[in-house]
Design a protein around this motif. Structure first.
Motif, PDB file in Angstrom:
ATOM      1  N   PHE A   1     -13.069   1.071   1.192  1.00 44.04           N
ATOM      2  CA  PHE A   1     -12.588   2.401   1.594  1.00 44.04           C
ATOM      3  C   PHE A   1     -13.500   3.489   1.027  1.00 44.04           C
TER       4      PHE A   1
ATOM      5  N   ALA B   1       0.813  -1.216   0.000  1.00 51.76           N
ATOM      6  CA  ALA B   1       0.000   0.000   0.000  1.00 51.76           C
ATOM      7  C   ALA B   1       0.848   1.269   0.000  1.00 51.76           C
TER       8      ALA B   1
ATOM      9  N   SER C   1      -6.562   8.093   2.727  1.00 55.66           N
ATOM     10  CA  SER C   1      -6.839   7.178   1.620  1.00 55.66           C
ATOM     11  C   SER C   1      -6.159   5.875   2.034  1.00 55.66           C
ATOM     12  N   TYR C   2      -6.408   4.778   1.311  1.00 57.06           N
ATOM     13  CA  TYR C   2      -5.810   3.514   1.762  1.00 57.06           C
ATOM     14  C   TYR C   2      -4.289   3.653   1.795  1.00 57.06           C
TER      15      TYR C   2
ATOM     16  N   PHE D   1      -3.841   4.824   5.929  1.00 59.21           N
ATOM     17  CA  PHE D   1      -5.070   4.026   5.780  1.00 59.21           C
ATOM     18  C   PHE D   1      -6.310   4.806   6.237  1.00 59.21           C
TER      19      PHE D   1
ATOM     20  N   LEU E   1      -6.590  -4.768   7.627  1.00 60.55           N
ATOM     21  CA  LEU E   1      -6.165  -4.300   6.298  1.00 60.55           C
ATOM     22  C   LEU E   1      -6.768  -5.141   5.179  1.00 60.55           C
TER      23      LEU E   1
ATOM     24  N   LEU F   1     -10.263  -3.828   4.823  1.00 65.70           N
ATOM     25  CA  LEU F   1     -10.226  -2.442   4.345  1.00 65.70           C
ATOM     26  C   LEU F   1      -9.813  -2.350   2.874  1.00 65.70           C
ATOM     27  N   SER F   2      -8.988  -3.321   2.443  1.00 66.20           N
ATOM     28  CA  SER F   2      -8.504  -3.265   1.057  1.00 66.20           C
ATOM     29  C   SER F   2      -9.447  -3.978   0.095  1.00 66.20           C
TER      30      SER F   2
END
Ligand code: PLP
Length: 428
Positions: free
Chosen positions: A324, A105, A249-250, A246, A315, A318-319
Motif C-alpha cells: 500500500f 482491516a 489507506s488499507y 482500501f 486484498l 494489497l495487504s
C-alpha cells in the motif's frame, strides 16, 4: 490526433440499443464532449482501445483495480475458480475468508454481509439502520454519492438545511422527503439539524472523503463532530467507504482519520474488478439482518465464488508488506508531477489527494464542499481531458470524479503523465 474510427462506429451501434450507448452514464463522455473510447483490453497500468491506441489509465474501472488491470495472480485465481463453477447459491468457505480479511482491516465492523454493488450496500445499510432505530429520516451531504437508490438521489439547494427534493424523475417526493441534505464540512448546519430533529433521524451517511465531486477532504474536526453528534443522539453513523475503503489507506478513511463509525459500506476494491459490495458494523446492529433478525435483505449472486476469489486475492496482495505504501508513494509522485506541470504552464489548479485517490480542480479557490467544487472551470477541464486522451493518458471524463493510482503504475508512467499534462495545459 489518435484515430478513434472504430470507437465512433461502435458508439453509433451502442446508442441504437442502449440508452446513451452505455450502461452507466459518465462513460458516455457527455461532460467533456466527443465520443467515448471503446476498450479492447486492459493490462497493468494500461488500457488498449479497439483502434489500437493505448492509454495510461487513472480511472481503473472507477476505483476497483488498485493492483492494475488483469493482475496475473488475480487472473490465475479466477481461472481456477471458474473451473469449479460460477455460482452455487449456497455457502462457501471463500465467503468466510473475504469476510475475515475485511473485518480484520475494519475493526469497527463485527459482522459483514456481502452484496453485489455499492448501491446495494448503502441501500441495505440504511434499511438496517432504520429498522434498528425505528426512525425514518436520514442525513446525507450535498455532493456525496451513495449509489442510485431512490432516497439517496437527493441533493440540496443552498442553505443550511433542505428537506429533500428528488434529483431524478421517478423518485417519489414521499421518498425524498425523508432525506435531509446538508453542506459537507459544515458543523454548525449539522448541529442545528440534529438538535432539532434527532428524534426522527435513523442514520447519517457520509463519504468520509468525498470522491464523487472530485476529491474533497474533511476539514480537521469535521468527522470528529459528526461522530460526537450522532453518538449523542443515537443516530447510526454510516461511513460509505465504497470508494475510500482500501484506497485512502488499507483500513479506509476510518483508519486514516481514526473515527469509528457504527456501520460501514464497502465495494469497488473488495471485488477486485468483479461486482461486489458489502455492508457491516456493530454486532447489535447487524443482528437485525435476516435471517438472524427481522430486516430483510437477500441476493441470488451475493457472495458468489468468482467475486469472492477476486476480492480475496486482491486484498491478500494489497495487504502484503510495503504494497500500500508503494501505491501511496506513486500517488505522491504524480501529485508533484502534476503540480509542477501546472506551475510551469502557468495554470492555476488545486490538487487534493487522500492516499491513492486524488483530483485536480481547475479553480484557484480552496475546495471543501459541493459549492466550492462547482467553482471549477469545466470547459477548461474538458480541453485538458481531450489533451490528455490524445497524449495517451486516460483520466475520468468529468471534472467531478476522482483519479486513482495502482500498483501497476511505474515512475515512467508518471513522468509521461506529467509531460502530457504540461503539454495539454500549455495548449488549453
Ligand atoms: C461507486 C460508489 C457507490 C455505488 O457503487 P456501485 O457499485 O456503483 O453501485 C456508492 N458509494 C460511493 C461512495 C461510491 O463511490
Amino acid at each position: 490526433m489518435k484515430s478513434h474510427r472504430k470507437s465512433e462506429k461502435l458508439f453509433k451501434q451502442a446508442k441504437a440499443v442502449m440508452p446513451g450507448g452505455v450502461n452507466s452514464p459518465v462513460r458516455a463522455f457527455k461532460a467533456v464532449g466527443g465520443n467515448p473510447v471503446f476498450i479492447a483490453k486492459g493490462k497493468g497500468s494500461k488500457l488498449y482501445d479497439v483502434d489500437g491506441n493505448s492509454y495510461i489509465d487513472y480511472v481503473l474501472s472507477w476505483g476497483p483495480l488498485i493492483l492494475g488491470h488483469a493482475h496475473p495472480k488475480v487472473v490465475k485465481a479466477l481461472k481456477a475458480a471458474v473451473d469449479k463453477g460460477t455460482s452455487y447459491g449456497a455457502p462457501t468457505p471463500l465467503e468466510i475468508e473475504l469476510a475475515n480479511l475485511v473485518l480484520k482491516a475494519y475493526p469497527s465492523m463485527d459482522m459483514v454481509r456481502m452484496v453485489n454493488s455499492g448501491t446495494e450496500a448503502t441501500m441495505s445499510a440504511i434499511r438496517v439502520a432504520r429498522g434498528f432505530t425505528k426512525r425514518d429520516k436520514i442525513i446525507k451531504f450535498e455532493g456525496c454519492y451513495h449509489g442510485h437508490a431512490d432516497g439517496l438521489l437527493v441533493k440540496a439547494g443552498s442553505g443550511a438545511m433542505t428537506f429533500g427534493v428528488p434529483d431524478s424523475p421517478g423518485v417519489p417526493e414521499s421518498y425524498a422527503k425523508n432525506t435531509i441534505t446538508l453542506p459537507y464540512n459544515d458543523i454548525d448546519a449539522l448541529k442545528a439539524v440534529i438538535e432539532n430533529a434527532w428524534r426522527e433521524i435513523a442514520c447519517l451517511i457520509i463519504e468520509p472523503v468525498v470522491g464523487n465531486i472530485g476529491c474533497v477532504l474533511p476539514k480537521p474536526g469535521f468527522l470528529e463532530a459528526v461522530r460526537a453528534l450522532t453518538k449523542k443522539y443515537g443516530i447510526v453513523l454510516i461511513f460509505d467507504e465504497v470508494m475510500t475503503g482500501f484506497r485512502v489507506s488499507y483500513g479506509g478513511a476510518q483508519e486514516r482519520y481514526k473515527i469509528k463509525p457504527d456501520m460501514t459500506c464497502l465495494g469497488k476494491v473488495i471485488g477486485g474488478g468483479l461486482p461486489v459490495g458489502a455492508y457491516g458494523g456493530k454486532k447489535e446492529i447487524m443482528s437485525m439482518v435476516s435471517p438472524e433478525g427481522p430486516v430483510y435483505q437477500a441476493g441470488t449472486l451475493s457472495g458468489n465464488p468468482l467475486a469472492m476469489t477476486a476480492g480475496i486475492e486482491t486484498l491478500k496482495i494489497l495487504s502484503s508488506k510495503g504494497t500500500f505504501k508503494k501505491i501511496e508513494k506513486l500517488s505522491a509522485l504524480l501529485e508533484k508531477g502534476l503540480a509542477d506541470a501546472a506551475k510551469k504552464a502557468g495554470v492555476r489548479t488545486r490538487f487534493y489527494r487522500a492516499g491513492t485517490m486524488f483530483c485536480t480542480y481547475f479553480t484557484d479557490r480552496e475546495v471543501y464542499d459541493y459549492a466550492t467544487a462547482k467553482t471549477a472551470d469545466t470547459a477548461r477541464f474538458a480541453k485538458f481531458f481531450m489533451g490528455m486522451l490524445n497524449r495517451g493518458v486516460n483520466i475520468a471524463p468529468s471534472q467531478f470524479e476522482a483519479g486513482f493510482m495502482s500498483l501497476a503504475h511505474t515512475e515512467n508512467d508518471i513522468e509521461k503523465t506529467a509531460k502530457a499534462a504540461y503539454e495539454s495545459l500549455k495548449k488549453s
